[in-house]
Every structure is written in C-alpha cells, then in structure tokens.
Design a protein around this motif. Structure first.
Motif, PDB file in Angstrom:
ATOM      1  N   HIS A   1       0.832  -1.206   0.000  1.00 10.18           N
ATOM      2  CA  HIS A   1       0.000   0.000   0.000  1.00 10.18           C
ATOM      3  C   HIS A   1       0.863   1.252   0.000  1.00 10.18           C
ATOM      4  O   HIS A   1       2.084   1.185   0.169  1.00 10.18           O
ATOM      5  CB  HIS A   1      -0.933   0.008   1.225  1.00 10.18           C
TER       6      HIS A   1
ATOM      7  N   ASP B   1       1.061   5.206   1.706  1.00 12.45           N
ATOM      8  CA  ASP B   1       0.516   6.073   2.752  1.00 12.45           C
ATOM      9  C   ASP B   1       0.652   7.535   2.371  1.00 12.45           C
ATOM     10  O   ASP B   1       1.505   7.903   1.568  1.00 12.45           O
ATOM     11  CB  ASP B   1       1.272   5.848   4.076  1.00 12.45           C
TER      12      ASP B   1
ATOM     13  N   HIS C   1       4.846   0.275  -0.083  1.00 18.81           N
ATOM     14  CA  HIS C   1       5.619  -0.585   0.817  1.00 18.81           C
ATOM     15  C   HIS C   1       4.771  -1.752   1.293  1.00 18.81           C
ATOM     16  O   HIS C   1       3.538  -1.705   1.249  1.00 18.81           O
ATOM     17  CB  HIS C   1       6.196   0.203   2.003  1.00 18.81           C
TER      18      HIS C   1
HETATM   19 CO    CO Z   1       2.132   1.901   5.496  1.00 17.34          CO
END
Ligand code: CO
Ligand code: SIN
Length: 381
Positions: A127, A129, A189
């Motif tokens: 995902h 962020d 990551h």
């Molecule tokens: Co993350």
C-alpha cells in the motif's frame, strides 16, 4: 528514555537528504531496544471501545479487515494476521516516550504512534501512505519491501483496505529489533512478518489544501468572520453580460487573497485547527480540586505531564501577547507567564527545575489548576 542512534547521518542530514524525499533504513536506530508494551497489553487495548484497533488477515486469496473492539484472537490461529492499534501514545505513557527522539520534527506535524502485532506471514499488504512514517521494529523479525514513488495503481482489496499493485523494490530488507525504516508519503511498501513481531510506527501527516480550506470555512462560520462582501463601486459598462472579465476575476481573487493575507485570522484558524486532537484522548480530570498552595508545592517536587495525544501550540510570532492553542481552542494568558506556556507546549514532561521561576506565580498556578481540572496535564512522581 529512547534515544536515536544515528550513525550514518545526523538530524540535519536526515532532514536535508531523506525527509519527504526518499526512504532509508536506520540500522539499530534504537540501540538495545526494549519494547515499551507487549502483545498481551496491545490485545487488552484492542478490547477497549475508545481505542481504535483493526485486524487484518487473509481468507484464502481475499483480504479481510475488521474494526475493534476485539475480545479474542483465538479463531485466527498463529499465522497470517496482524492487529493494529492506533494512537498508542494516547493510551500508554511508556509507549509515548518512543516519540521523544523524533521531536526534532515539530509536534504540529505529528499524527500518532501506531503499533502492530503481526504473526508470521502477517501484514497489511502492499500500500501507499499519505504520511511520513518511522517504522521501528520492536520485537521479532519482519521483511520490508519499499518501491519507488511514481504511478502505482491502487485498488480496494477490501472496503477498509486500500492496496497498490506489486512494485519493484528499491529496499528489500529484514528489520530486527531496534532497526528503523523511514518511508516518506507516496512510496509503496509492504511488510511481511517472519517471526511474530511488534512494529511501532511514528507517523507524521500534513493537511491537503482542501482540508485547510474546509477547516478555514468552518472556522469563519463558527467565529462569524469573513462576512465582508465583494465591493465594486468603480464598475465600468459591460458589453458582454455573460462574461466575467479579467478585472472582475481579479476582484473575486482579491477578496479571497485579503482573507489569506490576514495573519491574525489565519493564525487563529491554524492554531485551533492543528491543535485539535486526532484521536480520542484518555481524559481523566483530577479527582479532587487542589488549592493553589497545594499546586505550588507539588510543582516543586513532581513532574507536570502533558496527556498523551494532547496538542498544544504557539506561534513564535504571536506568543509574546500570551496567545496559545490547546486542544482546538485559542487561549489567552498573562504576558508574564508566556515562557511557562512555551515550556508546556514544547515539553511533554515539565520538571520542577524547568518551571522553578513560576511556582509562586498566581497566574501560572491558576492556569495549571485549570489544566489539571480538565485532565489535560497531570502530576507524576
Ligand atoms: Co504503510
Ligand atoms: C504495519 O505495521 O503493519 C503497517 C505499517 C505501515 O505499513 O504503515
């Protein structure tokens, strides 16, 4: 107390070369690291209604995410799941100490301290962020892959789980207790646990323009500000009634610009907005009201602690007038205690030595009394 062990670079170099720019592994960033909390305590917190917690696991090829509170984890077995608790700094004074080494980045940028307990093969999937995060390996072993910033297709692997497609790794490494991985926003990551592990994430998040503008609009309405109308007493004859000509466009833009140029309003808004708590606070107002004499005495022997997750800020440009911002509200104090207020905003722990010149100041004692009554600060041994 946790201390950052920066061997490859110092704080200035980190900010210049990595912060918001590229990910980096800080090996043994915490030397001889001892996790401030264990898996059982985390499970206990995840059982509380007020604490934000999330379980992520795989069900065959499908990803599942559930929100707490949880009373048992037995059904999940010993592999392939992770439990995440948000805002750990609001609930554990010991864990909150992990934020202290990162104070070289100001508190208004801080989001929270998150912890994840993950069993082997557990993780939340690949995902991206929106925040900068320092992922600190607490116990166990976890493999982390980080890809480069760029165009990554994102999709909902579950209603509550935004994933991105697999990516080529620019970092592919195992983190051991004490190792820290810094990841700026936008870098995909994926952390997959090798040995049951605890990872602590110190996250820093900013606001988007739309967040700020919507917060500013709420503030203006709340404070009944910004009601001035656009004025156009020098209007010239218009030959195209459907047109908004360039001078009228400038007039509209200027109306907005005048507001943004008003530093008093923008400071008042930003101070209140940024000091709002991001997660529920563990507010425990003082049981008994102390007299000013008692407060003065205790201040001379005990530390005054700021509640975890409470946000208190001042602007360097306006603090001399006694204005500061606390938990979403503007506060005004007497100018003579400005230095004490700065200490409260700058430090989670205020020691008797730090505050010694104010322990007999009535203005300050009154303020401390109010802060204790609200449960915002408390005394510790
Ligand atoms: Co993350
Ligand atoms: C986790 O610790 O499981 C997730 C942390 C992250 O990827 O931001």
């Amino acid at each position: 107390m946790y201390e950052l062990n920066l061997t490859e670079f110092d704080q200035e170099t980190f900010l210049r070369e990595y912060w918001q720019q590229k990910p980096v592994v800080i090996r043994q960033g915490f030397k001889n690291f001892v996790a401030p909390i264990d898996a059982n305590e985390i499970a206990g917190l995840a059982g509380m209604e007020e604490v934000e917690s999330r379980l992520v696991y795989r069900d065959g090829d499908d990803w599942q995410a559930e929100f707490g509170p949880f009373d048992s984890f037995e059904r999940l077995g010993d592999k392939g799941w992770s439990l995440i608790v948000q805002a750990l700094d609001n609930w554990s004074e010991d864990a909150a100490k992990m934020i202290e080494p990162f104070r070289f980045i100001p508190n208004w940028r801080l989001d929270d301290l998150m912890v994840s307990f993950a069993t082997p093969e557990g993780g939340v999937g690949p995902h991206i962020d929106l925040y900068d995060v320092f992922i600190c390996q607490g116990t166990g072993k976890r493999n982390w892959r980080v890809g480069d910033k760029g165009e990554h297709v994102e999709f909902a692997a579950h209603d509550a789980l935004l994933h991105c497609e697999q990516f080529e790794a620019i970092i592919d490494t195992e983190l051991l207790p004490g190792d820290i991985l810094y990841i700026p926003p936008g870098f995909p990551h994926d952390g997959v646990t090798i040995e049951a592990s605890l990872s602590f994430s110190v996250g820093f998040r900013t606001n988007s323009t739309s967040n700020l503008i919507s917060g500013l609009a709420d503030h203006l309405i709340d404070k009944e500000l910004g009601g001035e109308l656009i004025e156009d007493p020098q209007r010239l004859v218009s030959s195209n009634s459907g047109a908004i000509n360039s001078s009228d466009f400038a007039l509209i833009k200027n109306q907005l610009q005048k507001l943004l140029d008003n530093d008093d309003i923008i400071r008042q808004f930003a101070g209140s907005f940024l000091s709002q708590a991001k997660h529920e606070l563990d507010l425990i107002p003082a049981e008994e009201q102390l007299s000013n004499a008692q407060i003065s005495e205790i201040l001379q022997t005990n530390n005054l602690m700021r509640l975890g997750g409470l946000r208190a800020f001042y602007f360097t440009d306006s603090i001399d007038s006694g204005v500061f911002y606390l938990n979403g509200d503007e506060q005004q104090v007497d100018e003579e205690i400005v230095e004490a207020v700065k200490l409260l905003c700058d430090n989670v722990t205020v020691t008797p030595e730090m505050i010694s010149e104010f322990v007999h100041n009535e203005e300050f004692i009154d303020l401390v009394g109010e802060l204790l009554d609200a449960g915002y600060w408390y005394f510790s041994e």
